[in-house]
Scaffold this motif. Structure first.
Motif, PDB file in Angstrom:
ATOM      1  N   ILE A 308      -3.583  -9.256   0.384  1.00  0.00           N
ATOM      2  CA  ILE A 308      -5.096  -9.297   1.096  1.00  0.00           C
ATOM      3  C   ILE A 308      -5.648 -10.573   0.543  1.00  0.00           C
ATOM      4  O   ILE A 308      -6.064 -10.591  -0.496  1.00  0.00           O
ATOM      5  CB  ILE A 308      -5.763  -8.112   0.932  1.00  0.00           C
ATOM      6  CG1 ILE A 308      -5.105  -6.857   1.421  1.00  0.00           C
ATOM      7  CG2 ILE A 308      -7.038  -8.235   1.673  1.00  0.00           C
ATOM      8  CD1 ILE A 308      -5.841  -5.595   1.154  1.00  0.00           C
ATOM      9  N   LYS A 309      -5.786 -11.397   1.494  1.00  0.00           N
ATOM     10  CA  LYS A 309      -6.565 -12.711   1.177  1.00  0.00           C
ATOM     11  C   LYS A 309      -7.971 -12.350   0.692  1.00  0.00           C
ATOM     12  O   LYS A 309      -8.502 -11.450   1.179  1.00  0.00           O
ATOM     13  CB  LYS A 309      -6.600 -13.618   2.331  1.00  0.00           C
ATOM     14  CG  LYS A 309      -5.217 -14.113   2.657  1.00  0.00           C
ATOM     15  CD  LYS A 309      -5.194 -15.283   3.808  1.00  0.00           C
ATOM     16  CE  LYS A 309      -3.943 -15.796   4.059  1.00  0.00           C
ATOM     17  NZ  LYS A 309      -3.870 -16.605   5.242  1.00  0.00           N
ATOM     18  N   GLY A 310      -8.628 -13.143  -0.187  1.00  0.00           N
ATOM     19  CA  GLY A 310     -10.003 -13.201  -0.538  1.00  0.00           C
ATOM     20  C   GLY A 310     -10.320 -11.807  -1.655  1.00  0.00           C
ATOM     21  O   GLY A 310     -11.158 -11.975  -2.130  1.00  0.00           O
ATOM     22  N   ILE A 311      -8.823 -11.395  -2.263  1.00  0.00           N
ATOM     23  CA  ILE A 311      -8.905 -10.339  -3.165  1.00  0.00           C
ATOM     24  C   ILE A 311      -7.946 -10.839  -4.259  1.00  0.00           C
ATOM     25  O   ILE A 311      -6.928 -10.948  -4.064  1.00  0.00           O
ATOM     26  CB  ILE A 311      -8.943  -8.928  -2.587  1.00  0.00           C
ATOM     27  CG1 ILE A 311      -9.850  -8.613  -1.676  1.00  0.00           C
ATOM     28  CG2 ILE A 311      -8.587  -7.911  -3.713  1.00  0.00           C
ATOM     29  CD1 ILE A 311      -9.818  -7.197  -0.918  1.00  0.00           C
ATOM     30  N   GLU A 312      -8.331 -10.455  -5.650  1.00  0.00           N
ATOM     31  CA  GLU A 312      -7.408 -10.657  -6.744  1.00  0.00           C
ATOM     32  C   GLU A 312      -7.730  -9.294  -7.698  1.00  0.00           C
ATOM     33  O   GLU A 312      -8.964  -9.171  -7.654  1.00  0.00           O
ATOM     34  CB  GLU A 312      -7.395 -11.853  -7.290  1.00  0.00           C
ATOM     35  CG  GLU A 312      -8.794 -12.331  -7.906  1.00  0.00           C
ATOM     36  CD  GLU A 312      -8.372 -13.645  -8.688  1.00  0.00           C
ATOM     37  OE1 GLU A 312      -7.869 -14.001  -9.415  1.00  0.00           O
ATOM     38  OE2 GLU A 312      -9.337 -14.590  -8.099  1.00  0.00           O
ATOM     39  N   CYS A 313      -6.748  -9.023  -8.315  1.00  0.00           N
ATOM     40  CA  CYS A 313      -6.819  -7.888  -9.349  1.00  0.00           C
ATOM     41  C   CYS A 313      -5.908  -7.922 -10.375  1.00  0.00           C
ATOM     42  O   CYS A 313      -4.928  -8.392 -10.207  1.00  0.00           O
ATOM     43  CB  CYS A 313      -6.421  -6.617  -8.379  1.00  0.00           C
ATOM     44  SG  CYS A 313      -6.814  -5.223  -8.990  1.00  0.00           S
ATOM     45  N   ALA A 343     -14.150   0.269   8.794  1.00  0.00           N
ATOM     46  CA  ALA A 343     -12.936   0.415   8.622  1.00  0.00           C
ATOM     47  C   ALA A 343     -12.580   2.042   8.348  1.00  0.00           C
ATOM     48  O   ALA A 343     -11.465   2.377   8.235  1.00  0.00           O
ATOM     49  CB  ALA A 343     -12.357  -0.437   7.693  1.00  0.00           C
ATOM     50  N   HIS A 344     -13.410   2.623   8.236  1.00  0.00           N
ATOM     51  CA  HIS A 344     -13.385   4.246   7.823  1.00  0.00           C
ATOM     52  C   HIS A 344     -12.563   4.297   6.611  1.00  0.00           C
ATOM     53  O   HIS A 344     -11.513   5.142   6.587  1.00  0.00           O
ATOM     54  CB  HIS A 344     -12.988   5.106   9.028  1.00  0.00           C
ATOM     55  CG  HIS A 344     -13.836   5.100  10.188  1.00  0.00           C
ATOM     56  ND1 HIS A 344     -13.254   5.177  11.309  1.00  0.00           N
ATOM     57  CD2 HIS A 344     -14.933   4.637  10.252  1.00  0.00           C
ATOM     58  CE1 HIS A 344     -14.453   5.385  12.164  1.00  0.00           C
ATOM     59  NE2 HIS A 344     -15.269   4.995  11.506  1.00  0.00           N
ATOM     60  N   VAL A 345     -12.835   3.391   5.665  1.00  0.00           N
ATOM     61  CA  VAL A 345     -12.215   3.357   4.185  1.00  0.00           C
ATOM     62  C   VAL A 345     -13.290   3.413   3.237  1.00  0.00           C
ATOM     63  O   VAL A 345     -14.289   2.672   3.112  1.00  0.00           O
ATOM     64  CB  VAL A 345     -11.171   2.049   3.882  1.00  0.00           C
ATOM     65  CG1 VAL A 345     -10.760   2.407   2.420  1.00  0.00           C
ATOM     66  CG2 VAL A 345     -10.259   2.262   4.803  1.00  0.00           C
ATOM     67  N   GLN A 371      -1.572   7.599   2.619  1.00  0.00           N
ATOM     68  CA  GLN A 371      -2.866   7.385   2.662  1.00  0.00           C
ATOM     69  C   GLN A 371      -3.106   5.999   2.265  1.00  0.00           C
ATOM     70  O   GLN A 371      -4.054   5.318   2.601  1.00  0.00           O
ATOM     71  CB  GLN A 371      -3.673   8.346   1.931  1.00  0.00           C
ATOM     72  CG  GLN A 371      -4.110   9.669   2.686  1.00  0.00           C
ATOM     73  CD  GLN A 371      -5.010   9.493   3.866  1.00  0.00           C
ATOM     74  OE1 GLN A 371      -6.076   9.680   3.514  1.00  0.00           O
ATOM     75  NE2 GLN A 371      -4.631   9.422   5.055  1.00  0.00           N
ATOM     76  N   ILE A 372      -2.274   5.464   0.890  1.00  0.00           N
ATOM     77  CA  ILE A 372      -2.509   4.490   0.555  1.00  0.00           C
ATOM     78  C   ILE A 372      -2.061   3.317   1.565  1.00  0.00           C
ATOM     79  O   ILE A 372      -3.022   2.122   1.682  1.00  0.00           O
ATOM     80  CB  ILE A 372      -1.714   4.093  -0.911  1.00  0.00           C
ATOM     81  CG1 ILE A 372      -2.276   4.878  -1.841  1.00  0.00           C
ATOM     82  CG2 ILE A 372      -1.664   2.780  -1.338  1.00  0.00           C
ATOM     83  CD1 ILE A 372      -1.354   5.208  -3.233  1.00  0.00           C
ATOM     84  N   ARG A 373      -0.942   3.636   2.232  1.00  0.00           N
ATOM     85  CA  ARG A 373      -0.522   2.444   3.086  1.00  0.00           C
ATOM     86  C   ARG A 373      -1.520   2.222   4.125  1.00  0.00           C
ATOM     87  O   ARG A 373      -1.911   1.279   4.747  1.00  0.00           O
ATOM     88  CB  ARG A 373       0.871   3.018   3.869  1.00  0.00           C
ATOM     89  CG  ARG A 373       2.059   2.798   2.590  1.00  0.00           C
ATOM     90  CD  ARG A 373       3.311   3.235   3.253  1.00  0.00           C
ATOM     91  NE  ARG A 373       4.488   3.550   2.282  1.00  0.00           N
ATOM     92  CZ  ARG A 373       5.126   2.401   1.550  1.00  0.00           C
ATOM     93  NH1 ARG A 373       4.922   1.094   1.937  1.00  0.00           N
ATOM     94  NH2 ARG A 373       6.005   2.899   0.857  1.00  0.00           N
ATOM     95  N   GLU A 374      -1.954   3.520   4.720  1.00  0.00           N
ATOM     96  CA  GLU A 374      -2.987   3.484   5.860  1.00  0.00           C
ATOM     97  C   GLU A 374      -4.181   2.689   5.240  1.00  0.00           C
ATOM     98  O   GLU A 374      -4.730   1.900   6.163  1.00  0.00           O
ATOM     99  CB  GLU A 374      -3.253   4.759   6.479  1.00  0.00           C
ATOM    100  CG  GLU A 374      -4.389   4.760   7.473  1.00  0.00           C
ATOM    101  CD  GLU A 374      -4.031   3.974   8.673  1.00  0.00           C
ATOM    102  OE1 GLU A 374      -4.797   3.813   9.272  1.00  0.00           O
ATOM    103  OE2 GLU A 374      -2.573   3.940   8.960  1.00  0.00           O
ATOM    104  N   GLY A 375      -4.824   3.265   4.235  1.00  0.00           N
ATOM    105  CA  GLY A 375      -5.768   2.414   3.827  1.00  0.00           C
ATOM    106  C   GLY A 375      -5.830   1.185   3.332  1.00  0.00           C
ATOM    107  O   GLY A 375      -6.733   0.384   3.879  1.00  0.00           O
ATOM    108  N   PHE A 376      -4.898   0.503   2.997  1.00  0.00           N
ATOM    109  CA  PHE A 376      -4.795  -0.855   2.841  1.00  0.00           C
ATOM    110  C   PHE A 376      -4.673  -1.598   3.858  1.00  0.00           C
ATOM    111  O   PHE A 376      -5.050  -2.709   3.996  1.00  0.00           O
ATOM    112  CB  PHE A 376      -3.697  -0.977   1.672  1.00  0.00           C
ATOM    113  CG  PHE A 376      -4.253  -0.809   0.285  1.00  0.00           C
ATOM    114  CD1 PHE A 376      -4.502  -1.850  -0.712  1.00  0.00           C
ATOM    115  CD2 PHE A 376      -4.174   0.347  -0.389  1.00  0.00           C
ATOM    116  CE1 PHE A 376      -4.871  -1.850  -1.944  1.00  0.00           C
ATOM    117  CE2 PHE A 376      -4.660   0.541  -1.545  1.00  0.00           C
ATOM    118  CZ  PHE A 376      -4.982  -0.690  -2.489  1.00  0.00           C
TER     119      PHE A 376
END
Length: 386
Positions: A308-313, A343-345, A371-376
């Motif tokens: 995901i662009k704009g995010i780092e972790c 986004a309903h997350v 849920q992780i796949r859908e949410g991300f």
């Protein structure tokens, strides 16, 4: 007339609970929400623990217990922390109580108005609240993303003043997933001894570790007298609703804290304590299986996040949270609200965890891989649109 006390007016509601309640309301309306907001395993409590509690109920074990806990459970806890944490204790050093309750009661037992408490920033949302409820002052020690959110002993010592009473250690940490190295903990313990300070050691995620090793500060010589170690069964045995945990410290400290227990909840639920005995003394395979699943989910969530662009972790070493930072020009509270409505997350804004949590948000991956796949997938689209 305003009837609410000033101490309640001056603390915010729990950021994690507030988001969770909102998620429940939206789901009740039929909205499909992917929730990454609550630190709660989605697993069912292992069946052997449930059966032990059922048997306890069937036998009529439904009355008060000793305020510090039933002897069988106190002994099981003492044996566990001696074996797993190297803390040399007996059942006399144990108070059976919910972990969050242990933190509240420790603060109320030892903090006076004007005292200062050093705590990590970002750190768990409730630390600040309990400190302020006691009339004490939270003193934030900022954690650095580039340093892996490891609490700096040098910054801790720099924060000590004549008013300092306590240092809070949380490892593995919520919300960052950082596992504090042993040398860091030893250095902070030396600071506590040097300045005659107490340590509140929150070790609720002690078994949810993927790399590194958990080290208990109370295992060090002489530290049991100035350390209150709190932990419990909620996270590693999927027993959040059972409300069973403990405080470990010197006999005198436990007696002092138990004064509050005897005047508040009196004791933990009787049959839940019997279930807790089985959790600690029975098969540990379900717990190890859950931790293995958390690791798989950690790896999946982290890999998806890197796309995901704009995010780092930072890749967390323990617990079950990601704490990514983002580069969008939006306050984390507004980001969380917008992600929920658009986004309903559900995520938790970083600002809920302290001033230095701003610019971050927390994701709990204690949910299914689907849920992780859908949410991300939703987060990726949301961040692109943002």
């Amino acid at each position: 007339m305003v009837y609410v006390s000033k101490r309640i007016q001056e603390i915010p509601a729990s950021g994690t609970i507030a988001i969770s309640n909102l998620v429940s309301d939206l789901k009740a309306q039929g909205i499909d929400i992917v929730s990454f907001s609550m630190g709660e395993p989605d697993f069912v409590t292992p069946s052997n623990i449930i059966e032990a509690a059922k048997e306890s109920l069937d036998s009529g074990f439904t009355h008060y217990t000793p305020s510090t806990g039933i002897p069988e459970l106190k002994e099981a806890i003492a044996n566990t922390v001696r074996r797993d944490n190297g803390i040399n204790v007996s059942s006399m050093n144990v108070l059976v109580t919910p972990c969050k309750q242990a933190i509240f009661m420790t603060a109320l037992t030892y903090l006076d108005p004007g005292d200062e408490v050093i705590l990590p920033d970002p750190g768990w949302v409730t630390y600040e609240a309990v400190i302020k409820l006691c009339g004490a002052k939270p003193v934030y020690v900022p954690l650095s993303y580039d340093d892996g959110f490891i609490l700096s002993p040098e910054k801790v010592e720099a924060a000590v003043t004549p008013k300092t009473k306590m240092i809070i250690l949380n490892t593995p940490a919520n919300p960052t997933g950082c596992v504090l190295p042993e040398d860091t903990i030893r250095a902070i313990a030396e600071i506590a001894v040097k300045h005659d300070l107490l340590i509140l050691a929150d070790e609720i995620y002690e078994h949810v570790i993927y790399s590194g090793k958990h080290f208990s500060v109370a295992s060090m010589p002489g530290m049991i007298d100035r350390t209150i170690t709190v932990s419990g069964l909620s996270k590693t045995y999927a027993m959040t609703g059972w409300r069973i945990g403990w405080a470990i410290s010197s006999v005198d400290n436990i007696k002092n804290i138990n004064k509050l227990q005897s005047h508040s909840i009196s004791c933990c639920v009787s049959f839940a304590q019997e279930g807790a005995v089985e959790a600690l003394k029975g098969t540990q395979e379900p717990m190890h299986d859950m931790v293995a699943q958390f690791k798989k989910r950690r790896d999946l969530a982290y890999d998806l996040l890197t796309e995901i662009k704009g995010i780092e972790c930072q890749k967390p070493e323990g617990a079950f949270y990601l704490f990514p930072k983002y580069d969008a020009n939006i306050h984390s509270v507004d980001l969380a609200k917008k992600m929920l409505t658009d986004a309903h997350v559900a995520i938790t804004p970083g600002a809920a965890f302290g001033p230095h949590g701003e610019g971050f948000f927390r994701i709990s991956y204690a949910t299914s891989e689907d849920q992780i796949r859908e949410g991300f997938s939703r987060i990726k689209k949301f961040m692109a649109d943002l």
